[in-house]
Design a protein around this motif. Structure first.
Motif, PDB file in Angstrom:
ATOM      1  N   GLY A   1      20.243  91.140 100.999  1.00 18.27           N
ATOM      2  CA  GLY A   1      21.142  91.142 101.223  1.00 18.27           C
ATOM      3  C   GLY A   1      21.657  91.607 102.912  1.00 18.27           C
ATOM      4  N   ASP A   2      20.865  93.072 102.469  1.00 13.61           N
ATOM      5  CA  ASP A   2      21.848  94.075 103.780  1.00 13.61           C
ATOM      6  C   ASP A   2      20.929  94.147 104.375  1.00 13.61           C
ATOM      7  OD1 ASP A   2      22.823  95.759 104.896  1.00 13.61           O
ATOM      8  OD2 ASP A   2      21.944  97.963 103.672  1.00 13.61           O
TER       9      ASP A   2
ATOM     10  N   GLU B   1       5.856 100.509 104.983  1.00 11.15           N
ATOM     11  CA  GLU B   1       7.107 100.831 104.577  1.00 11.15           C
ATOM     12  C   GLU B   1       8.019  99.383 105.945  1.00 11.15           C
ATOM     13  OE1 GLU B   1       9.965 104.083 107.288  1.00 11.15           O
ATOM     14  OE2 GLU B   1       8.029 104.825 106.521  1.00 11.15           O
ATOM     15  N   ALA B   2       7.108  99.064 106.960  1.00 12.03           N
ATOM     16  CA  ALA B   2       8.476  98.233 107.369  1.00 12.03           C
ATOM     17  C   ALA B   2       8.467  96.609 106.425  1.00 12.03           C
ATOM     18  CB  ALA B   2       7.142  97.420 108.943  1.00 12.03           C
ATOM     19  N   LEU B   3       7.030  96.330 106.130  1.00 13.73           N
ATOM     20  CA  LEU B   3       7.101  95.410 105.414  1.00 13.73           C
ATOM     21  C   LEU B   3       7.715  95.286 103.550  1.00 13.73           C
ATOM     22  CD1 LEU B   3       3.168  94.642 105.031  1.00 13.73           C
ATOM     23  CD2 LEU B   3       5.312  93.160 106.498  1.00 13.73           C
ATOM     24  N   ASP B   4       8.158  96.629 103.535  1.00 13.33           N
ATOM     25  CA  ASP B   4       9.299  97.132 102.290  1.00 13.33           C
ATOM     26  C   ASP B   4      10.626  97.061 102.899  1.00 13.33           C
ATOM     27  OD1 ASP B   4       7.329  97.640 100.773  1.00 13.33           O
ATOM     28  OD2 ASP B   4       7.215  99.827 100.870  1.00 13.33           O
ATOM     29  N   VAL B   5      10.942  96.660 103.895  1.00 15.53           N
ATOM     30  CA  VAL B   5      11.977  96.437 104.822  1.00 15.53           C
ATOM     31  C   VAL B   5      12.556  94.982 104.639  1.00 15.53           C
ATOM     32  CG1 VAL B   5      13.404  95.975 107.188  1.00 15.53           C
ATOM     33  CG2 VAL B   5      12.096  98.229 105.785  1.00 15.53           C
ATOM     34  N   ILE B   6      11.485  94.261 104.616  1.00 13.27           N
ATOM     35  CA  ILE B   6      11.328  92.646 104.565  1.00 13.27           C
ATOM     36  C   ILE B   6      11.869  92.594 103.084  1.00 13.27           C
ATOM     37  CG2 ILE B   6      10.539  90.578 104.925  1.00 13.27           C
ATOM     38  CD1 ILE B   6      11.476  91.787 107.369  1.00 13.27           C
ATOM     39  N   THR B   7      11.056  93.004 101.963  1.00 13.66           N
ATOM     40  CA  THR B   7      11.555  92.319 100.893  1.00 13.66           C
ATOM     41  C   THR B   7      13.006  93.050 100.524  1.00 13.66           C
ATOM     42  OG1 THR B   7       9.169  92.870 100.495  1.00 13.66           O
ATOM     43  CG2 THR B   7      10.464  92.905  98.640  1.00 13.66           C
ATOM     44  N   GLY B   8      13.004  94.033 101.264  1.00  9.67           N
ATOM     45  CA  GLY B   8      14.514  95.114 100.832  1.00  9.67           C
ATOM     46  C   GLY B   8      15.716  93.574 101.170  1.00  9.67           C
ATOM     47  N   VAL B   9      15.387  93.395 101.779  1.00 14.14           N
ATOM     48  CA  VAL B   9      16.400  92.688 102.680  1.00 14.14           C
ATOM     49  C   VAL B   9      16.782  91.417 101.639  1.00 14.14           C
ATOM     50  CG1 VAL B   9      17.115  90.898 104.589  1.00 14.14           C
ATOM     51  CG2 VAL B   9      16.616  92.383 105.097  1.00 14.14           C
TER      52      VAL B   9
ATOM     53  N   VAL C   1      12.228  89.025 113.296  1.00 13.30           N
ATOM     54  CA  VAL C   1      13.331  88.899 114.122  1.00 13.30           C
ATOM     55  C   VAL C   1      13.942  87.616 113.528  1.00 13.30           C
ATOM     56  CG1 VAL C   1      14.811  87.970 116.083  1.00 13.30           C
ATOM     57  CG2 VAL C   1      14.226  90.290 116.292  1.00 13.30           C
ATOM     58  N   ALA C   2      13.250  86.533 113.595  1.00 15.49           N
ATOM     59  CA  ALA C   2      13.180  85.305 113.156  1.00 15.49           C
ATOM     60  C   ALA C   2      13.896  85.424 111.810  1.00 15.49           C
ATOM     61  CB  ALA C   2      11.899  84.072 113.283  1.00 15.49           C
ATOM     62  N   LEU C   3      12.884  86.862 110.566  1.00 14.46           N
ATOM     63  CA  LEU C   3      13.914  86.641 109.403  1.00 14.46           C
ATOM     64  C   LEU C   3      14.699  86.911 109.595  1.00 14.46           C
ATOM     65  CD1 LEU C   3       9.747  88.288 107.799  1.00 14.46           C
ATOM     66  CD2 LEU C   3      10.765  85.625 107.855  1.00 14.46           C
ATOM     67  N   ARG C   4      15.441  87.995 110.368  1.00 15.65           N
ATOM     68  CA  ARG C   4      16.341  88.833 110.446  1.00 15.65           C
ATOM     69  C   ARG C   4      18.059  87.344 110.609  1.00 15.65           C
ATOM     70  NH1 ARG C   4      21.481  89.086 110.774  1.00 15.65           N
ATOM     71  NH2 ARG C   4      22.193  91.192 111.045  1.00 15.65           N
ATOM     72  N   ASP C   5      16.906  86.151 111.209  1.00 11.69           N
ATOM     73  CA  ASP C   5      17.877  84.929 110.858  1.00 11.69           C
ATOM     74  C   ASP C   5      18.522  83.894 110.765  1.00 11.69           C
ATOM     75  OD1 ASP C   5      18.957  86.963 113.867  1.00 11.69           O
ATOM     76  OD2 ASP C   5      17.820  85.864 114.839  1.00 11.69           O
ATOM     77  N   VAL C   6      17.340  84.862 109.279  1.00 12.70           N
ATOM     78  CA  VAL C   6      17.621  83.848 108.506  1.00 12.70           C
ATOM     79  C   VAL C   6      18.888  82.800 108.029  1.00 12.70           C
ATOM     80  CG1 VAL C   6      17.455  85.126 106.306  1.00 12.70           C
ATOM     81  CG2 VAL C   6      16.158  83.206 106.115  1.00 12.70           C
ATOM     82  N   VAL C   7      19.589  82.968 108.177  1.00 14.18           N
ATOM     83  CA  VAL C   7      21.020  82.463 107.738  1.00 14.18           C
ATOM     84  C   VAL C   7      20.582  81.297 108.839  1.00 14.18           C
ATOM     85  CG1 VAL C   7      23.610  82.671 107.325  1.00 14.18           C
ATOM     86  CG2 VAL C   7      21.819  84.434 106.051  1.00 14.18           C
ATOM     87  N   ASP C   8      21.546  81.794 109.868  1.00 16.04           N
ATOM     88  CA  ASP C   8      21.338  80.718 111.072  1.00 16.04           C
ATOM     89  C   ASP C   8      20.522  80.086 110.976  1.00 16.04           C
ATOM     90  OD1 ASP C   8      24.087  82.040 111.667  1.00 16.04           O
ATOM     91  OD2 ASP C   8      23.024  83.442 112.808  1.00 16.04           O
TER      92      ASP C   8
END
Length: 232
Positions: free
Chosen positions: A137-138, A125-133, A184-191
């Motif tokens: 882009g949400d 479920e957590a890994l699916d969240v990464i895929t969804g992002v 967290v690093a994947l969350r910051d992919v844009v920056d």
């Protein structure tokens, strides 16, 4: 993780930025030279060349520089072990000298609900969240996931581990903090795209390290005549 840990900015020295810009400008010149009738000025280039084409130029420029940036990012990451090379010491956890079967079963009973929770970092479920992002882009679901798991990490740090389980407990926390920082690093992919790229490499290797630790836990429990079942 904050600006202090922004690997992309640390790796992008003035020299690297100049190299990046030079590569882009060379591609731009080649494009203009190959379209002399269509592009006659900077205004023409801005108005007539699609954003997709410009983005591809920048991507190629980054690709040319990637090997250098990656090497410099790895050098920087070695200076910051609290990102991907976390070490938990005895002084960082609570250790009990009670190694009775009852105490160990109570310890396992406290840890298991955290590990088996449906949105723990290692679950599908957590890994699916990464895929969804990366699909939509949400980032809101990923933000929620990180916050909820930070609470679980706080709970885990308060659990007192029997001394015979201290090493497994420490490694478990190290790996949990590692996967947390990967997210967290994947969350910051844009920056910070460089750190996100390194995080993906770490994520690919994470399951082997986690499964090895879980197998060690099963074997230790078995030696203490305690049965634990790993959740699939």
């Amino acid at each position: 993780l904050g600006e202090k840990y922004n690997l992309t900015k640390k790796a992008l020295s003035d020299e690297n930025i100049d190299t990046l810009l030079a590569s882009y400008l060379e591609q731009k010149k080649e494009y203009v030279d190959s379209n002399p009738q269509r592009i006659t000025s900077q205004e023409d280039f801005t108005a007539k060349v699609s954003q997709t084409t410009v983005s591809e130029m920048w991507k190629r420029a980054l690709g040319d520089l990637y090997a250098v940036l990656s090497e410099q990012a790895m050098a920087e990451i070695e200076k910051m072990p609290d990102i991907f090379n976390i070490v938990i010491n005895d002084s960082d956890i609570k250790i009990s000298q009670d190694n009775s079967k009852k105490a160990i079963e109570e310890y396992i009973g406290q840890v298991s609900p955290i590990l088996n929770s449906k949105n723990f970092f290692i679950t599908q479920e957590a890994l699916d969240v990464i895929t969804g992002v990366f699909n939509d882009g949400d980032f809101s679901r990923l933000d929620t996931l990180i916050i909820e798991n930070d609470e679980k990490i706080g709970q885990a740090k308060e659990i007192s581990a029997p001394s015979t389980w201290a090493e497994i407990h420490k490694e478990g926390l190290e790996l949990t903090l590692l996967i947390r920082n990967i997210y967290v690093a994947l969350r910051d992919v844009v920056d910070d795209p460089l750190k996100a790229y390194l995080a993906i490499e770490k994520l690919d290797r994470f399951p082997d390290a986690w499964n090895n630790l879980m197998n060690q836990a099963v074997e230790l429990a078995k030696s203490q005549e305690i049965i634990i079942v790993l959740q699939k």
